[in-house]
Write a protein that holds these residues in place. Structure first.
Motif, short mmCIF file in Angstrom:
data_model
loop_
_atom_site.label_atom_id
_atom_site.label_comp_id
_atom_site.label_asym_id
_atom_site.label_seq_id
_atom_site.Cartn_x
_atom_site.Cartn_y
_atom_site.Cartn_z
N GLN A 35 99.92 97.13 -43.73
CA GLN A 35 99.44 96.41 -44.90
C GLN A 35 98.90 97.41 -45.91
OE1 GLN A 35 96.57 93.50 -43.74
NE2 GLN A 35 97.83 91.83 -44.53
N SER A 36 99.22 97.18 -47.17
CA SER A 36 98.75 98.03 -48.27
C SER A 36 99.37 99.43 -48.29
CB SER A 36 97.23 98.20 -48.27
OG SER A 36 96.63 96.96 -48.40
N SER A 37 100.42 99.61 -47.49
CA SER A 37 101.07 100.92 -47.52
C SER A 37 101.92 101.06 -48.79
CB SER A 37 101.96 101.09 -46.29
OG SER A 37 102.92 100.05 -46.25
N GLY A 38 102.13 99.95 -49.50
CA GLY A 38 102.93 99.98 -50.71
C GLY A 38 104.34 99.45 -50.49
N LYS A 39 104.50 98.71 -49.40
CA LYS A 39 105.81 98.15 -49.02
C LYS A 39 106.38 97.23 -50.11
CE LYS A 39 105.63 95.59 -45.31
NZ LYS A 39 106.30 94.32 -45.59
N SER A 40 105.55 96.30 -50.55
CA SER A 40 106.01 95.36 -51.58
C SER A 40 106.37 96.12 -52.85
CB SER A 40 104.93 94.34 -51.92
OG SER A 40 104.39 93.82 -50.75
N SER A 41 105.56 97.10 -53.20
CA SER A 41 105.81 97.84 -54.44
C SER A 41 107.17 98.54 -54.39
CB SER A 41 104.71 98.87 -54.68
OG SER A 41 103.47 98.21 -54.70
N VAL A 42 107.51 99.08 -53.23
CA VAL A 42 108.81 99.76 -53.10
C VAL A 42 109.95 98.76 -53.29
CG1 VAL A 42 110.34 100.97 -51.50
CG2 VAL A 42 107.92 101.61 -51.64
#
Ligand code: GDP
Length: 692
Positions: A35-42
């Motif tokens: 969570q919050s690793s930036g998955k969605s952003s990628v």
């Protein structure tokens, strides 16, 4: 040229309609990360739109199977949820809301579900890709979340990171890679790092030297390598782009480019590291294309095997017999119409006449009973002077007006019975019952939908014809209400007829007595009760309080049986007398009609029947026989949509199985053919590459 992925994605959507079978799934890129690793952003950077659910409270609860379809010649960008039939959604915030709702529909108690959400995004700006976004790994379980949640998420991810899928393992640069849950998970299933792409996000949050060293990680070397990105939407553009629903891709890439090019030493062409969302996109496309190519053989084999199984099933269970929903319906309908045709040949005027006459015979009997024959036994208390039940028999003077009026009244009761309605009802009911029988004997018996349609077709026509038919019949029998001429021949036939009717009635009476005997507990017992009731009616015994408890030592129920038996006994005696009378010389002549009301009424009934049948035949039967098959065509033929025909056919489980195996076979053949084409193409491409 990346053609394989696109074609394989098409094939996959066909395969999905064949039915879920793991062997038939084509490779996807599975995206995992904390969570919050930036998955969605990628993912959003790849798609060029913000569309994923956001929020602090674990919003991704179901896998999202995201299919990207490159539409080079189109302007529009839109998303579709194939399972929801919401159509093409061009507003990406709408897609975001829908995804949020679908995720939140998973109850808090479950938290995650492995039922995937399918979403397709078509755009000229996306590559052909098939990605699966999974719930982010969590480190600590929230106080309102079940403790097993951590494990549940991990299990769900494990399910998806199996071969032949490619793993996109997202880790943030500001967290030590050794602690990356995503990389740890992928290392478990892909220890040699053959099908994992490492993505390091938030490169802007660490200094460039450290960033570059992360990308050169040698502790878990990946054949497909690491890619560093800065995929956060620059703050000032975020809300602006959201409003306009414009792509965020260029904002991200400008931002990213600015960052990486400001550190040429660490991230420049000479540095030998892969950075940037554009690079990542290209890598994803290449890797997926290669993976697809590699899976051509294995998937092809799996499909061939499925096809063999379907072919075998088709042969063994269904005898290789071709079938479609349409042909099944058409054949069933033809067979039904054929059986209806046969019925029309066996149900015409003679049958209608017989039915109607029987009905009127019954009415004649009722009339005779109530006007000539009977005094019902209702009470035990004597009504003195008790008229003998048989005293009113027509032995009186034929000149007496009394008997004239009695016969006139009886025959007019018959003609004014409402023959029109009665006759039409009798025939319409008979037709409806026959149609029901035909349905039960047909293939439609196991199809509630068709059953109802046919029943309604029949009752529709019958109801529509009802009033005009019954009016017509009523009009045509009108003359008989005023005058009835009887010919000698008619009288003779009437005499025979009614003789039969009375004989039948006598038999019925005798049968009924036997039944009463049985119920009363034997002939002996019944005789005793009858004796008592007879005496009581003649006033020879005193009856105190005839009531629920009975009298004379008999229960009230038994007394009731006694009365019934007396009634039947009197009726039988009377019928025998009347049969005797019918045989007498007097009754041979029509002039003596006052002696023989039975014959006269039978003649009237016969006349009414003949006239009614004439019109029923024209107004009801012929009309029905003509219109019914046409109505069937409308309701079960032309009037049905393809889906309705399909639904109809599948009501029968065996037909359903048959149709499904055929469909499965056809789809698998189609897919196999496409796969063979792709293989040829792939070989050709490889050849070209080798030569070039
Ligand atoms: P997810 O939970 O893994 O899907 O993570 P998100 O994509 O929602 O990102 C979590 C947070 O990190 C958000 O506030 C993002 O704006 C931020 N973020 C994502 N990528 C980057 C990046 O490359 N640089 C910076 N500075 N922040 C980022």
């Amino acid at each position: 040229m990346m053609v394989l992925t696109k074609k394989m994605i098409e094939i996959r959507s066909i395969l999905q309609t064949v039915g879920q079978s793991n062997a038939l799934t084509l490779p996807s890129i599975v995206v995992i990360g904390s969570q919050s690793s930036g998955k969605s952003s990628v993912l959003e950077a790849i798609v060029g739109h913000e569309f994923l659910p956001k929020g602090s409270n674990m919003v991704t609860r179901r896998p999202i199977e995201l299919t990207l379809v490159n539409t080079p010649d189109a302007q529009a960008e839109y998303g579709e949820f194939p399972a929801l039939s919401l159509g093409k959604i061009t507003d990406f915030s709408h897609i975001q809301r829908t995804l949020t709702e679908l995720n939140l529909a998973v109850p808090d108690s479950e938290c995650v579900s492995d039922d995937p959400i399918k979403l397709t995004i078509s755009s000229p700006h996306v590559p052909d890709l098939s990605l699966i976004d999974l719930p982010g790994y969590i480190q600590v379980v929230g106080h309102d979340q079940p403790i097993e949640l951590k494990q549940k998420i991990s299990d769900l991810c494990d399910k998806y990171i199996q071969p032949p899928n490619v793993i996109l393992a997202i880790s943030a640069a500001d967290v030590d890679l050794a602690n990356s849950t995503a990389l740890r998970a992928s290392r478990r299933v892909d220890p040699r790092g053959e099908r994992t792409i490492g993505v390091v996000t938030k490169m802007d949050l660490v200094d460039a030297t450290r960033g570059a060293s992360i990308l050169n990680d040698r502790k878990y070397p990946l054949r497909l390598g690491y890619v560093g990105v800065v995929s956060r939407v620059p703050p000032q553009t975020s809300s602006l782009f959201k409003k306009g629903n414009e792509g965020i891709a260029s904002a991200i890439s400008k931002n990213e480019h600015a960052f990486f090019s400001s550190h040429p030493l660490e991230f420049g062409p000479e540095a030998g590291v892969a950075v940037g969302t554009t690079t990542l996109r290209k890598k994803l496309m290449q890797v997926l294309e290669q993976t697809m190519a590699a899976s051509l053989q294995t998937t092809g084999d799996a499909i061939r095997q499925e096809l063999e199984e379907a072919t075998y099933e088709f042969k063994v269970q269904y005898n290789d017999r071709p079938l479609s929903a349409e042909s099944y319906l058409a054949e069933s309908l033809d067979a039904f119409k054929h059986s209806f045709k046969e019925f029309t040949e066996s149900f015409g005027r003679p049958q209608v006449r017989e039915m109607l006459k029987e009905e009127l015979d019954q009415r004649v009997l009722d009339l005779l009973a109530s006007r000539y024959w009977n005094k019902p036994v209702t009470s035990l208390t004597p009504t003195l002077p008790e008229p003998d039940a048989l005293a009113d028999l027509p032995t009186a003077d034929p000149e007496s007006l009394y008997w004239h009026r009695k016969l006139d009244a009886s025959s007019s009761a018959l003609t004014k019975l409402g023959i029109g309605r009665l006759a039409t009802t009798v025939v319409a009911n008979a037709i409806q019952a026959h149609v029901d029988r035909l349905i039960s004997q047909s293939t439609f018996a196991s199809h509630p939908f068709a059953r109802q349609a046919i029943t309604e077709a029949a009752s529709g026509i019958l109801n529509e014809r009802f009033y005009s038919t019954s009016d017509q019949v009523e009009n045509c029998i009108k003359p008989y209400k005023f005058e009835i001429d009887v010919e000698d021949g008619e009288w003779t036939r009437g005499r025979e007829n009614v003789g039969e009717v009375l004989k039948n009635e006598l038999r019925a009476c005798e049968e009924a007595v036997k039944t009463v005997e049985k119920i009363a507990g034997g002939r002996r017992k019944l005789k005793d009760v009858i004796g008592f009731v007879d005496k009581a009616r003649k006033g020879e015994v005193e009856v105190v309080g005839e009531g629920a408890s009975g009298a004379g030592g008999f229960s009230s129920d038994l007394l009731q049986r006694g009365k019934e038996a007396i009634f039947l006994r009197d009726r039988a005696t009377l019928l025998r007398m009347r049969l005797q009378a019918l045989k007498s010389k007097q009754c041979a002549k029509k002039e003596n009609r006052y002696y023989c009301p039975e014959i006269f009424l039978d003649v009237v009934a016969t006349k009414l029947t003949s006239t009614a049948v004439l019109f029923l035949n024209v107004e009801l039967l012929s009309e029905f026989y003509y219109n019914f098959p046409r109505e069937l065509d409308v309701r079960l033929g032309r009037g049905l949509s393809k889906e309705e025909v399909e639904r109809f056919a599948k009501e029968d489980p065996r037909v359903k199985g048959h149709l499904e195996v055929i469909r499965r076979k056809e789809l698998l053949e189609l897919v196999l053919e496409k796969m063979e084409g792709l293989k040829a193409l792939e070989v050709e491409e490889r050849g070209k590459r080798a030569r070039g």
